[in-house]
Design a protein around this motif. Structure first.
Motif, mmCIF file in Angstrom:
data_model
loop_
_atom_site.group_PDB
_atom_site.id
_atom_site.type_symbol
_atom_site.label_atom_id
_atom_site.label_comp_id
_atom_site.label_asym_id
_atom_site.label_seq_id
_atom_site.Cartn_x
_atom_site.Cartn_y
_atom_site.Cartn_z
ATOM 1 N N TYR A 20 1.091 -0.881 -0.316
ATOM 2 C CA TYR A 20 -0.081 0.338 0.187
ATOM 3 C C TYR A 20 0.685 1.543 -0.136
ATOM 4 N N GLU A 21 2.152 1.238 0.890
ATOM 5 C CA GLU A 21 2.450 2.370 0.756
ATOM 6 C C GLU A 21 3.101 2.679 -0.846
ATOM 7 N N TYR A 37 2.830 1.968 -3.519
ATOM 8 C CA TYR A 37 1.470 2.574 -4.302
ATOM 9 C C TYR A 37 0.801 3.458 -3.928
ATOM 10 N N ALA A 38 1.288 3.771 -3.176
ATOM 11 C CA ALA A 38 0.341 5.239 -2.038
ATOM 12 C C ALA A 38 1.994 6.556 -3.003
ATOM 13 N N ARG A 39 2.861 5.669 -2.884
ATOM 14 C CA ARG A 39 3.953 7.022 -3.324
ATOM 15 C C ARG A 39 4.535 6.855 -4.828
ATOM 16 N N LYS A 57 2.029 9.713 -6.158
ATOM 17 C CA LYS A 57 1.962 10.677 -5.931
ATOM 18 C C LYS A 57 3.418 11.539 -6.706
ATOM 19 N N LEU A 108 -4.034 -0.008 -5.197
ATOM 20 C CA LEU A 108 -4.354 0.392 -4.099
ATOM 21 C C LEU A 108 -5.701 1.287 -3.405
ATOM 22 N N SER A 109 -6.679 1.213 -4.617
ATOM 23 C CA SER A 109 -8.280 1.392 -4.088
ATOM 24 C C SER A 109 -8.477 -0.352 -3.503
ATOM 25 N N SER A 161 -6.603 -0.401 -0.122
ATOM 26 C CA SER A 161 -7.220 0.364 0.976
ATOM 27 C C SER A 161 -8.546 0.076 1.733
ATOM 28 N N LYS A 217 -5.799 0.697 6.802
ATOM 29 C CA LYS A 217 -6.221 1.804 6.039
ATOM 30 C C LYS A 217 -7.362 2.667 4.809
ATOM 31 N N VAL A 272 -6.589 11.175 -5.625
ATOM 32 C CA VAL A 272 -5.472 10.664 -6.463
ATOM 33 C C VAL A 272 -5.419 11.138 -7.229
#
Length: 723
Positions: free
Chosen positions: A167-168, A170-172, A175, A187-188, A191, A197, A210
């Protein structure tokens, strides 16, 4: 190693020139690789990459050396040819450039060697790997290849069942590069898998957060705002190919957009002009132009390389911006930025494809004209408001698609369908949207509409890579349509036997014909082709339950949950097994887990209500069954009314039970179980005529031996009472 390629890391320098002058064989090999990849001749590209690597200077294997460029081309060609083992064997354990580390990681991921992949993605630094294994996110700053490397590291973390770290990643990744749709899909889903999360906002806010408009517009990949000069790999290798002079202002001397793109098989790293390589595939050395505007590829810019020309200035990324001339600016052309930009070609011809705001007429007009149909302005014409709308169209599209996908992941299926309806009509007819809408109807138990939607997809998008054949065939199985399911089985085999979902269709076809063992073989074949096809594990479990092999069924359901903790079908399957074994506490737990994942599923409510009834919690069961009776799908309502009528019969509330069972009979008049229980309720009320009628219907419609025996027993008792 294939084709006799020498290992530049282990052997000494070979024969041939060294230093700045490359061997003469390297340039034609380089051109042969480009041509081979352009025409999808992967094995030939590997052959010439081998020759280029053999001819490279091996005594100075630096980042910019011919050997480094040759090795990267060789690894890229092998990956395109599917030779993952050879790439892994050649590159692992070596001191590689970041690009080669990334290619090694891709090969290891394909081979499911996730430990080696994470070492490569972290640059081979074992200290960073140890920090990453202990959950320290600071190591994400050192992942090779930026956003793409973060996405691959997320795939590695998922393969190692480290969902929080995935998850981290994909979030990074999003970003750094907010248009990474593949990262958003994962990520969807993640989460919602991770309870800590789980996003609190609705799907629209989640997607808008996003795919934020400002972030997308500032992305240098989507909307490059500066011009860069690159030192080409051909120049680093010592190639000096003179450029042919073109006529000034001749459109015939210009490459078309199609030819320009076709000559760039490796993406923006390679230029479409001779010497065919204008960007370094290892580490580009950029010299930024003093001008912050993007150059426009025009005939005048190619007229004479000696005299500087005026540069057309327009706002980067605005498709409808009108170029204006700015004095004292030297025109610097980069072929990738210019040729790949459709607006640049349009500005060259002073023509644009425009869409009228009023009548939606699409045509090619001059930039200074309006619509000839309704005399209105055009979206891509002059004016800041129209240009702003054009800029926002891309972010609006991603937000709409993201909202629909995240709503489906949350099983808010009607919201997902509504989100798709807000998109452009052409987008609604795309393979992705039609498949998503059909899946929503399936999750809503609207199997008739599911079959119609997937039927349209089969006609228009049959080769869509993620087409939901497994759900299409399950909908046909639920409807009991043997003919259509058999036709679909024949068609999917003709379309391709290597597609794992096609074998799910065959499994459902044999399951509908009560051939459970054959069905399991086909489901296992689907898993063999795609070990991550979670739904196939659940289908095997259901077949094992029908064969009363409960222990093996539990193993398959648990395997599905290990791969996807939100697979509510597997949780329901576990609850069904424990209910059959009369372990109602475990059945209740699993049904609750399934209902927590998909609270809108009426079948889950009915199953939980049945278990609560067996546990003596009649009031809670009646509440669940009443809420399930308000479903929009007739089949779910009929089942809810049936279970509620049975519960009322056990509570000796026969008049209410008859009322509920008659509602169920109206919705499903050919269901023998409804007629059987309705006959029992009428008999308890003393209505022998109605009881005899419903028992007779049940006997005529029954295809189950146990139901047939029970109906005959009730008829004998009823006739005995009458006598």
């Amino acid at each position: 190693m294939a084709y006799g390629v020498r290992d530049p890391f282990l052997e000494g320098p070979g024969p041939g020139p060294c230093g700045p002058n490359p061997p003469p064989v390297m340039e034609p090999c380089l051109r042969a690789i480009i041509y081979s990849v352009q025409h999808h001749l992967c094995s030939q590209s590997v052959f010439f990459a081998d020759r280029m690597l053999n001819a490279a200077s091996l005594d100075a294997f630096g980042t910019n050396s011919p050997a480094a460029v040759a090795l990267e081309l060789w690894a890229d060609a092998l990956l395109r040819a599917g030779e993952y083992e050879q790439v892994r064997w050649q590159l692992r354990g070596k001191n590689l450039s970041p690009r080669l580390q990334y290619l090694l990681a891709v090969a290891c991921i394909k081979l499911e060697q996730f430990q080696e992949a994470q070492v490569a993605l972290l640059g081979g630094d074992l200290d960073l790997v140890e920090l990453w294994c202990h959950g320290h996110l600071s190591s994400l700053d050192h992942v090779v290849e930026g956003a793409a490397g973060l996405y691959q590291l997320g795939q590695v973390a998922e393969g190692l069942r480290k969902r929080e770290q995935a998850y981290e990643c994909y979030a990074r990744c999003l970003k750094l590069c907010p248009f990474m749709w593949c990262a958003f899909e994962r990520l969807s889903w993640l989460s919602l898998c991770l309870r800590n999360k789980t996003p609190s906002q609705n799907p629209r806010e989640f997607a808008a957060g996003v795919f934020e408009h400002d972030k997308l517009m500032k992305n240098d990949i989507l909307f490059p705002s500066e011009i860069c000069k690159t030192v080409t790999p051909s120049e680093k290798c010592g190639f000096r190919t003179p450029r042919k002079r073109r006529r000034s202002g001749s459109l015939h001397s210009m490459p078309s957009a199609h030819s320009a793109k076709s000559l760039s098989p490796f993406g923006p790293r390679f230029s479409p002009r001779l010497p065919l390589l204008d960007r370094n595939p290892v580490t580009p050395v950029r010299t930024w132009s003093p001008s912050k505007v993007r150059g426009v590829f025009s005939p005048q810019s190619l007229a004479s390389p000696k005299s500087p020309k005026k540069c057309h200035r327009y706002t980067p990324g605005l498709p409808g911006a009108v170029p204006t001339e700015e004095p004292n600016q030297t025109h610097i052309v980069h072929p990738i930025d210019s040729i790949d930009s459709i607006d640049s070609i349009d500005s060259m011809h002073r023509l644009r494809n425009t869409v009228c705001n009023v009548c939606n007429t699409v045509r090619s007009v001059r930039s200074d004209t309006g619509c000839s149909v309704c005399n209105a302005g055009c979206r891509r014409g002059k004016g800041g408001d129209e240009n702003g709308d054009s800029l926002r169209s891309f972010s609006t599209l991603l937000q709409g698609l993201g909202e629909a996908l995240h709503s489906l992941h949350r099983f808010r299926c009607q919201e997902a369908i509504d989100a798709v309806k807000t998109l452009h009509l052409n987008e609604q007819r795309s393979a992705f949207c039609e498949d998503l809408v059909a899946r929503c109807h399936f999750e809503m138990q609207n199997y008739e509409e599911t079959v119609r939607s997937y039927g349209r997809c089969c006609v228009q998008h049959r080769f869509f890579r993620s087409f939901g054949f497994e759900y299409f065939s399950t909908a046909l199985w639920q409807l009991g349509d043997r003919l259509e399911l058999g036709n679909l089985s024949r068609q999917v085999l003709e379309w391709g036997r290597s597609r794992p979902r096609a074998w799910c269709v065959l499994g459902n076809c044999f399951s509908l014909n009560n051939e459970a063992e054959e069905a399991i073989k086909f489901f296992k074949r689907a898993i063999q082709l795609d070990p991550n096809l979670v739904y196939a594990y659940s289908l095997i479990g259901h077949e094992l339950v029908s064969m009363e092999k409960y222990e093996k069924a539990i193993e398959m359901f648990q395997a599905a949950i290990d791969l996807d903790p939100r697979q509510y079908n597997a949780w329901w399957g576990l609850g069904d097994v424990f209910q059959r074994q009369e372990d109602f506490a475990q059945a209740k737990y699993n049904f609750l887990r399934a209902l927590d994942i998909n609270p809108s599923n009426q079948v889950l409510k009915i199953s939980l209500g049945t278990v609560l009834q067996e546990m003596g919690q009649a009031n809670e069961a009646l509440q669940l069954l009443s809420s399930a009776g308000g479903a929009s799908v007739s089949s779910s309502r009929a089942l809810a009314f049936l279970q509620k009528g049975r519960l009322l019969c056990l509570e000796a509330r026969h008049s209410e039970a008859v009322e509920e069972l008659r509602r169920a009979c109206y919705l499903a008049p050919k269901e023998p179980g409804i007629h059987f229980h309705l006959g029992c309720a009428c008999r308890s009320l003393g209505d022998s005529v109605a009881a005899l009628k419903h028992f007779t219907f049940a006997l005529d419609l029954a295809n189950d031996r146990h139901l047939t025996d029970a109906t005959r027993k009730e008829l004998r008792e009823l006739r005995g009472q009458s006598a």
